[in-house]
Write a protein that holds these residues in place. Structure first.
Motif, short mmCIF file in Angstrom:
data_model
loop_
_atom_site.label_atom_id
_atom_site.label_comp_id
_atom_site.label_asym_id
_atom_site.label_seq_id
_atom_site.Cartn_x
_atom_site.Cartn_y
_atom_site.Cartn_z
N GLN A 9 -27.93 58.08 12.59
CA GLN A 9 -26.98 58.67 11.95
C GLN A 9 -25.73 59.27 12.26
O GLN A 9 -24.94 59.91 11.73
N ASP B 207 -27.06 44.72 7.65
CA ASP B 207 -25.78 44.81 7.01
C ASP B 207 -25.45 46.02 6.47
O ASP B 207 -26.27 46.57 5.47
N GLY B 208 -24.57 46.58 6.87
CA GLY B 208 -23.98 47.83 6.33
C GLY B 208 -23.79 47.92 4.81
O GLY B 208 -23.66 48.89 4.15
N GLU B 209 -23.08 46.55 4.30
CA GLU B 209 -22.80 46.51 2.93
C GLU B 209 -23.98 46.38 2.33
O GLU B 209 -23.69 47.12 0.87
N LEU C 181 -26.48 48.24 2.51
CA LEU C 181 -26.89 49.85 2.48
C LEU C 181 -25.95 50.53 1.30
O LEU C 181 -26.34 51.51 0.85
N LYS C 182 -24.84 50.38 1.57
CA LYS C 182 -23.80 51.07 0.86
C LYS C 182 -24.12 50.68 -0.88
O LYS C 182 -23.86 51.26 -1.43
N ALA C 183 -24.32 49.26 -1.11
CA ALA C 183 -24.45 48.69 -2.28
C ALA C 183 -25.98 49.81 -2.98
O ALA C 183 -25.81 50.21 -4.22
N GLN D 240 -26.85 52.53 -1.83
CA GLN D 240 -26.36 53.96 -2.18
C GLN D 240 -25.62 54.03 -3.34
O GLN D 240 -25.79 55.25 -4.06
N ILE D 241 -24.71 53.23 -3.63
CA ILE D 241 -23.87 53.35 -4.83
C ILE D 241 -24.86 53.23 -6.21
O ILE D 241 -24.47 53.92 -7.22
N THR E 49 -31.56 58.48 0.76
CA THR E 49 -31.50 57.95 2.04
C THR E 49 -32.83 57.77 2.43
O THR E 49 -32.90 56.26 2.99
N VAL F 105 -33.71 54.17 0.57
CA VAL F 105 -32.73 53.01 1.47
C VAL F 105 -33.61 52.64 2.87
O VAL F 105 -33.81 51.21 3.01
#
Length: 317
Positions: A121, A209-211, A213-215, A217-218, A223, A226
Motif C-alpha cells: 500500500q 500490472d498496475g494498469e 488494477l486501475k481498470a 478500480q474504475i 480493494t 481487486v
C-alpha cells in the motif's frame, strides 16, 4: 600429384589450428571447473542416499551390517516391537509432523500474504518494516529456538513477566505440556519464516500490472475485490513456490525442536527427523533410523518431483 609443404605454409597452418584448440579449451573449461564439485555431490549426497537405503534393508545396530533382512526394519518401524520403548514414538513423530506442517505452512502463507499486501500500500517506513519482518529469517533455527524457549518458559519469560505486572492468574505452560508443546514449535517456526514468505509475495505483487488494477478500480471494484479476484489468482505460482519451500523446511526441522523443547516431555515434540537421529545415533538402531530417513526422503520427493515437473515441462505454444 603431390605438393610439398614449404616452411612458409607452417605459420598459416598453426594460425588455423590455434583457434580450434582454443575453442575446445573454452568449451571444456566449465566441465573441468565443475567436475570436482559434481564428483563430491555424487559421492557425498547421492552415494550416501543409496547407502542409507541399503542400511534400511539390513540388520544394522550400532555399526553397519551386511546381513540383509529385507523390509524388516520398515515393519518394525510401523509395528513397534521394542518393549523398552513407547509404542507411539514413531506415530507421535508423524502426528506431530502433520500438525506442525499444516499449521506452519498455513500460518506462514496467510501472515506472509497479509504483510505483503500491507507493505504494497506504499505506507511510510516501508523499507524499515520490510527489514524488520525479514530479519528473523537471518537467524538460525538454533538461535530462534533458544530465544523462544526463554520467552515461553513459565519461570523466565512471558508468564513470569505478567505475574510481576500483577496478572497472577495468567498461565502459559505449553512448552512443558506434552499435549501442547508441538504448538510452541509452530509459533517459533511461523515467527521465523513468515517474513521470508512476505518477501516472496511482495516481489510477486510488484510484478502485477498496475494498469489492470486501475481498470478494475474504475469499474467500481473495491480493494478487497481487486486483491481477491485479480491479484491473488495471479500470485498462484508464488503460492506454489512458498508451499514447496515451507514443506521442505518443515520436514527437516530438527534443530528448532531440539533448541526449543529438547524433544518435549517424553519425546512428545519429536518430528521424524528427531526420531531418526535418536534411534540412529543414541539408541543404536541404525536400520530403524535409516528406514525413517528413507521415508522422509520419499515425503520430500513426493513434494519436489511434481513441482519440478510442472516447472520444467515445455509450455504449449
Amino acid at each position: 600429384m603431390a605438393f610439398a609443404t614449404t616452411n612458409a605454409d607452417l605459420p598459416a597452418r598453426r594460425a588455423s589450428s590455434t583457434p580450434t584448440l582454443r575453442a575446445r579449451l573454452q568449451d571444456a573449461l566449465p566441465k573441468i571447473v565443475l567436475a570436482p564439485s559434481f564428483s563430491i555431490i555424487l559421492v557425498f549426497v547421492y552415494g550416501f542416499i543409496l547407502w542409507t537405503i541399503y542400511l534400511s534393508f539390513t540388520n544394522s545396530k550400532a555399526f553397519p551390517s551386511n546381513e540383509l533382512t529385507g523390509p524388516l526394519a520398515y515393519q518394525r518401524l510401523w509395528n513397534w516391537t521394542f518393549e523398552s520403548d513407547p509404542p507411539s514414538s514413531w506415530y507421535t513423530s508423524i502426528t506431530n509432523m502433520a500438525i506442525f506442517g499444516v499449521l506452519y505452512i498455513g500460518f506462514c502463507i496467510l501472515l506472509g500474504l497479509f504483510l505483503a499486501i500491507l507493505l504494497d500500500q506504499k505506507i511510510r517506513a516501508e523499507g524499515f518494516l520490510r527489514t524488520i519482518y525479514l530479519y528473523p529469517m537471518a537467524l538460525s533455527f538454533i538461535v530462534t529456538g533458544v530465544a523462544w524457549k526463554w520467552f515461553l518458559d513459565p519461570g523466565l519469560g512471558l508468564e513470569q513477566t505478567l505475574h510481576h505486572l500483577g496478572w497472577t492468574s495468567f498461565h502459559f505452560d505449553w512448552i512443558k505440556n506434552a499435549n501442547r508443546v508441538i504448538y510452541t514449535v509452530v509459533i517459533a517456526g511461523v515467527w521465523q519464516a513468515s517474513g521470508f514468505v512476505m518477501a516472496m509475495f511482495l516481489a510477486g505483487l510488484r510484478g502485477v500490472d498496475g494498469e489492470m488494477l486501475k481498470a478494475a478500480q474504475i469499474d467500481g471494484a473495491s480493494t478487497f475485490q481487486v486483491y481477491w479476484r485479480i491479484v491473488i489468482p495471479i500470485l498462484r505460482p508464488v503460492f506454489l513456490s512458498a508451499f514447496i519451500v515451507l514443506a521442505h523446511m518443515a520436514i527437516k526441522s530438527y534443530d528448532l525442536v531440539v533448541a526449543l523443547t529438547s524433544g518435549g516431555p517424553g519425546g512428545s515434540a519429536w518430528l521424524p527427523s528427531n526420531f531418526m537421529y535418536e534411534y540412529t545415533f543414541k539408541r543404536s538402531q541404525m536400520a530403524i533410523g535409516s528406514a525413517s530417513a528413507v521415508i522422509m526422503l520419499m515425503a520430500i520427493t513426493a513434494i519436489i518431483v511434481p513441482y519440478l515437473y510442472s516447472e520444467l515441462r515445455e509450455k504449449p505454444q
